[in-house]
Design an enzyme around this catalytic site. Sequence first.
Site, PDB file in Angstrom:
ATOM      1  N   LYS A 113      63.476  -6.241 -15.237  1.00 54.59           N
ATOM      2  CA  LYS A 113      62.830  -6.822 -16.663  1.00 54.59           C
ATOM      3  C   LYS A 113      62.081  -7.767 -15.889  1.00 54.59           C
ATOM      4  O   LYS A 113      62.851  -8.725 -15.584  1.00 54.59           O
ATOM      5  CB  LYS A 113      63.860  -6.815 -17.721  1.00 54.59           C
ATOM      6  CG  LYS A 113      63.076  -7.907 -18.972  1.00 54.59           C
ATOM      7  CD  LYS A 113      64.529  -8.577 -19.799  1.00 54.59           C
ATOM      8  CE  LYS A 113      64.194  -9.604 -20.838  1.00 54.59           C
ATOM      9  NZ  LYS A 113      65.691  -9.585 -21.907  1.00 54.59           N
ATOM     10  N   ASP A 151      62.655 -16.767 -21.435  1.00 51.31           N
ATOM     11  CA  ASP A 151      62.515 -16.375 -22.701  1.00 51.31           C
ATOM     12  C   ASP A 151      63.446 -17.394 -23.555  1.00 51.31           C
ATOM     13  O   ASP A 151      64.453 -17.318 -24.294  1.00 51.31           O
ATOM     14  CB  ASP A 151      63.308 -15.054 -22.658  1.00 51.31           C
ATOM     15  CG  ASP A 151      64.057 -14.521 -24.031  1.00 51.31           C
ATOM     16  OD1 ASP A 151      62.617 -14.933 -25.114  1.00 51.31           O
ATOM     17  OD2 ASP A 151      65.260 -13.399 -24.189  1.00 51.31           O
ATOM     18  N   LYS A 191      65.141 -18.842 -30.181  1.00 48.02           N
ATOM     19  CA  LYS A 191      66.975 -19.243 -29.413  1.00 48.02           C
ATOM     20  C   LYS A 191      66.635 -20.794 -30.223  1.00 48.02           C
ATOM     21  O   LYS A 191      66.378 -21.510 -30.231  1.00 48.02           O
ATOM     22  CB  LYS A 191      66.987 -19.311 -28.272  1.00 48.02           C
ATOM     23  CG  LYS A 191      66.918 -17.560 -28.141  1.00 48.02           C
ATOM     24  CD  LYS A 191      67.348 -17.247 -26.473  1.00 48.02           C
ATOM     25  CE  LYS A 191      66.654 -15.970 -25.809  1.00 48.02           C
ATOM     26  NZ  LYS A 191      67.610 -14.940 -25.972  1.00 48.02           N
ATOM     27  N   ASP A 248      66.372 -14.359 -16.909  1.00 49.60           N
ATOM     28  CA  ASP A 248      66.322 -13.390 -17.728  1.00 49.60           C
ATOM     29  C   ASP A 248      64.833 -12.795 -16.841  1.00 49.60           C
ATOM     30  O   ASP A 248      64.502 -11.353 -16.986  1.00 49.60           O
ATOM     31  CB  ASP A 248      65.086 -13.808 -19.420  1.00 49.60           C
ATOM     32  CG  ASP A 248      65.542 -12.768 -19.997  1.00 49.60           C
ATOM     33  OD1 ASP A 248      66.592 -12.183 -20.394  1.00 49.60           O
ATOM     34  OD2 ASP A 248      65.190 -12.654 -21.281  1.00 49.60           O
ATOM     35  N   ASP A 266      62.542 -12.149 -30.020  1.00 51.11           N
ATOM     36  CA  ASP A 266      63.446 -11.925 -29.091  1.00 51.11           C
ATOM     37  C   ASP A 266      64.070 -11.106 -28.776  1.00 51.11           C
ATOM     38  O   ASP A 266      64.279 -11.154 -27.407  1.00 51.11           O
ATOM     39  CB  ASP A 266      64.663 -13.289 -29.789  1.00 51.11           C
ATOM     40  CG  ASP A 266      65.069 -13.490 -28.412  1.00 51.11           C
ATOM     41  OD1 ASP A 266      64.946 -13.996 -26.922  1.00 51.11           O
ATOM     42  OD2 ASP A 266      66.597 -13.983 -29.232  1.00 51.11           O
ATOM     43  N   GLU A 280      62.252  -8.661 -26.141  1.00 50.40           N
ATOM     44  CA  GLU A 280      60.734  -9.216 -26.119  1.00 50.40           C
ATOM     45  C   GLU A 280      60.590  -7.984 -25.075  1.00 50.40           C
ATOM     46  O   GLU A 280      59.687  -7.412 -23.909  1.00 50.40           O
ATOM     47  CB  GLU A 280      60.221 -10.348 -25.623  1.00 50.40           C
ATOM     48  CG  GLU A 280      60.757 -10.783 -23.929  1.00 50.40           C
ATOM     49  CD  GLU A 280      62.553 -11.437 -24.396  1.00 50.40           C
ATOM     50  OE1 GLU A 280      63.003 -10.626 -25.604  1.00 50.40           O
ATOM     51  OE2 GLU A 280      63.343 -11.675 -23.445  1.00 50.40           O
ATOM     52  N   ARG A 330      62.880  -5.495 -24.423  1.00 51.35           N
ATOM     53  CA  ARG A 330      62.186  -3.893 -24.280  1.00 51.35           C
ATOM     54  C   ARG A 330      60.436  -3.765 -24.771  1.00 51.35           C
ATOM     55  O   ARG A 330      59.814  -2.559 -24.540  1.00 51.35           O
ATOM     56  CB  ARG A 330      62.658  -3.597 -25.498  1.00 51.35           C
ATOM     57  CG  ARG A 330      62.464  -3.804 -26.999  1.00 51.35           C
ATOM     58  CD  ARG A 330      63.758  -3.871 -27.941  1.00 51.35           C
ATOM     59  NE  ARG A 330      64.745  -4.428 -27.643  1.00 51.35           N
ATOM     60  CZ  ARG A 330      65.131  -4.494 -28.731  1.00 51.35           C
ATOM     61  NH1 ARG A 330      65.599  -3.437 -28.999  1.00 51.35           N
ATOM     62  NH2 ARG A 330      67.043  -4.954 -27.898  1.00 51.35           N
TER      63      ARG A 330
HETATM   64  N1  BES Z   1      67.608 -11.975 -22.393  1.00 46.67           N
HETATM   65  C1  BES Z   1      67.740 -12.010 -23.946  1.00 46.67           C
HETATM   66  C2  BES Z   1      69.516 -11.148 -23.791  1.00 46.67           C
HETATM   67  C3  BES Z   1      70.113 -12.048 -23.236  1.00 46.67           C
HETATM   68  C4  BES Z   1      71.083 -12.624 -24.083  1.00 46.67           C
HETATM   69  C5  BES Z   1      70.268 -12.362 -21.686  1.00 46.67           C
HETATM   70  C6  BES Z   1      72.548 -13.493 -23.490  1.00 46.67           C
HETATM   71  C7  BES Z   1      71.379 -13.558 -21.235  1.00 46.67           C
HETATM   72  C8  BES Z   1      72.188 -13.772 -22.227  1.00 46.67           C
HETATM   73  C9  BES Z   1      66.604 -10.625 -24.925  1.00 46.67           C
HETATM   74  O1  BES Z   1      65.981 -10.912 -24.799  1.00 46.67           O
HETATM   75  C10 BES Z   1      67.623 -10.851 -26.235  1.00 46.67           C
HETATM   76  O2  BES Z   1      67.218 -12.285 -26.729  1.00 46.67           O
HETATM   77  N2  BES Z   1      67.993  -9.974 -26.266  1.00 46.67           N
HETATM   78  C11 BES Z   1      68.264 -10.115 -28.266  1.00 46.67           C
HETATM   79  C12 BES Z   1      68.088  -8.917 -29.482  1.00 46.67           C
HETATM   80  C13 BES Z   1      67.900  -9.075 -30.574  1.00 46.67           C
HETATM   81  C14 BES Z   1      67.337  -9.736 -31.226  1.00 46.67           C
HETATM   82  C15 BES Z   1      68.068  -7.859 -31.035  1.00 46.67           C
HETATM   83  C16 BES Z   1      70.395 -10.688 -28.535  1.00 46.67           C
HETATM   84  O3  BES Z   1      70.485  -9.875 -27.977  1.00 46.67           O
HETATM   85  O4  BES Z   1      70.424 -11.439 -29.111  1.00 46.67           O
HETATM   86 ZN    ZN Z   2      64.849 -11.832 -23.026  1.00 47.12          ZN
HETATM   87 ZN    ZN Z   3      64.732 -12.574 -25.954  1.00 47.65          ZN
END
Ligand code: BES
Ligand code: ZN
Ligand code: ZN
Length: 496
Positions: free
Chosen positions: A258, A263, A270, A281, A340, A342, A344
């Site tokens: 990834k 992000d 966020k 990210d 967010d 994203e 996947r």
């Molecule tokens: N890049 C983030 C995941 C992340 C969070 C990595 C904190 C490192 C530290 C990912 O893209 C994301 O934002 N995931 C969301 C998914 C949710 C919207 C289902 C998450 O985990 O909050």
């Molecule tokens: Zn991310």
């Molecule tokens: Zn994200």
Amino acid sequence: MKIDLSFTPVSKNPVDLLAVVLDDKRTLHDVDDAALRAHVERAAAAFRDKSLKREYYATLPEGGVAKSVVVYWSPQLPAWNLHENLKTFTARAMRLARDYRLPKVGLAVNTKDAASLVGEAVEGAVIGTHVFDKYRQEKDDFFPKHASLTILVHPDHKADAESRKTRYAWVADNVNRARDLIDEPANVATPEFVAARAAELAREVDLELEVLDVAALRAQGLHGIAQVGAGSVNTGRMVTLRCVPKRPSKETVVLVGKGITFDSGGISLKPPDKMWEMKGDMAGAAAVLYAMRALGKLRPDVKVVGILCCAENMPDAHAQRPGDIYLGKNGKSVMVDNTDAEGRLALMDGFYRTGEEGATHMVDIATLTGAMVRALGPSVAGIMGSDRELVRRVIHSGERHGEAIWELPLVEEYKESLKTPFADLNNISAGGLAGAITAGLFLREFLPSGVAWAHLDIAGAGGFRDKEWKYFDAGSSGFGVKTLVDLCERFREPVP
Ligand code: BES
Ligand code: ZN
Ligand code: ZN
């Protein structure tokens, strides 16, 4: 920093600082100088009766073999094993040398029993002396310009020690380069920048390279990277690197990373607190990129392909919206419920491409979910997968190099939660429970048939530390480089 090996006794190697590591099971040092030995014995007694905790440090009279000596006690760090502790102590000794301005450091791992630990000492020194200071005016040139480390090894193990030194120094250098790329801010490290880096190193270590921009990706029916990056002027790229062995290999291992260079969350923005960390990210892509660089020289006997799914996730008039629907190339439609989630979406393209590359095995690595950070914290990565053997291999590769990985189940019944009336799949799960697992289940929907798969979620372990940890300085750790390299190097070995 210069690192060399010496196969002569301690008394023949004058240094500014001699470092000795004690363990209660193995004796790693053989100190043939009486004055130094007296210090080591005093240190050992003090550690054993617990009157000393962190380290033993002493300066010696002029004219001796060493100007000073530092002694560490491995049981003092019970959270890790002797291998990891030796790396940590080597790093500490180098930092002590920096703080006291003792440029010539020696490390005694010179018993027969210690010979196999040369690689760990080298890794501790290479990773432990790396700092990301390129944007600071105030820099210390001690490590790059003045410091040197001589590792003292038993003379019976010359050839083995030399080859371990070369291998570990090379892999550790690639860990540091991955860390640098992760620490690099997103105004510099754009998808285009990552692709240019890949092109550079493909030339350097002789890998096949292919870079697709968003127009080329869309033309092939791959929309994930393009959709995620639609709101950014720094448009996405898919980078493919191939390391082809001399003898044809019946297995092809594909590593997919990834590579979200920033992000922001996109339209599902966020909150601002620690949002800067999302410059990291792309840690999965960085791990794949520098594992590929390492493998370019190590040349494993299995074919390895690295795929980086790079995009910047920004809110903008062109950005994708919650509710948008598009078609994956495997025919499954996806509704973007939350922009967010994203990673996947970008990975969907990499998964499709994995099939086209003729993969037999695939490992994806991604800072995928906040849920994984909450589940396992910063020190352990999570793994899920469709193939027991591959999952075991990855976990064992991690164990060999101090990268802890724990398996989570792909709970079949949670697939329900990815349903939506509007498309075949929703990109987030209803209810938001088990977010790391449902992300894994989402990815599995795009797995090409017949491919053995493991999914590494490094959202915690691949993140930023605000203080030094083990042998790492504050910042990123480059988690995954060592594991992926080991996995490919040992792919022909039986499953542990
Ligand atoms: N890049 C983030 C995941 C992340 C969070 C990595 C904190 C490192 C530290 C990912 O893209 C994301 O934002 N995931 C969301 C998914 C949710 C919207 C289902 C998450 O985990 O909050
Ligand atoms: Zn991310
Ligand atoms: Zn994200």
